[in-house]
Motif scaffolding. Sequence first.
Motif: not given
Length: 297
Positions: A56-63
């Motif tokens: 889901x591109x709205x919620x991506x973990x900023x690794x």
Amino acid sequence: MRLLSSSVLCYLFLASSAMAAQPVPVVTTTTDIAAIVKAIGGDHVAVESIAKGYQDPHFVEAKPSFVRVVNRARMLFNVGLELEVGWLPLLIQGARNPSLMVVDLSQGVSVLEKPSGPVSRAQGDVHPLGNPHYWLDPRNGVIMARRIAQQLKTIEPGDSAYFDQNFTAFESDLTNRRKRWEEQMAPFRGAELVTYHKEWEYLIKWLSLNVLGYVEDKPGIPPTPRHLEELVQTMQQRKVKALLASNYTNPNVPKSIADKTSAKLVMLASSVGGEESIRNYGDLFEAIVGKLAGALK
Ligand SMILES: [Zn+2]
């Protein structure tokens, strides 16, 4: 001494020509943009997408690994309209790359659902600046590709002719295929359907379909039982044939709705890489149109 200096010169020459041949590091927020950058930049760019096509591109973990990618990149292309607002600012800030050029591809696209008054995300609406899912209309893919070519030229002006040539090929291939998809979908013009998230508006407008309602009545907010009841009633009355949801959606709720109605649940990839066979931007529409036509038949 003379020998040494000429070998040093020779080394410098080789090193600089090797550097010139290095592909330009480019980062994109989504796989759809990455696929278009690849089509335009060819082997002159090395492109990496942060979100995967099945996410889901709205919620991506900023690794941290993404921070490093952004740190090394010369250009970053994003969707904009706050699609990535939850994670991209963090990555850019963490990357400490002052020479990074950030290109928001929503500029130049006709944005749907653009608000006329002041915007508020008080109710959690994830689309406060207008609908960001514009890559789901292949005509917008051409607009994105043209802008990408222009921007790549600013960092690699020597490759301008190459980028132009790739753009022309991309545009003509996509236009030919688009006409075929339009023919394939022509019998279903005006067909009524329901979608889970408000992310198919561009696709629906392009194909002249009709949306009767959404499972999420506010984009990004879980639906209330009362809203679902009303939606099921409408779908039964209108004999809606298809309920569309992106394949990153939890299927439980849409499945239970489909079970209570005559609608088929159509789980679609909404980005390149959302299914293994979807390797480029054109493949995405090939898959979507194939599944949609099958469900509406
Ligand atoms: Zn959305």
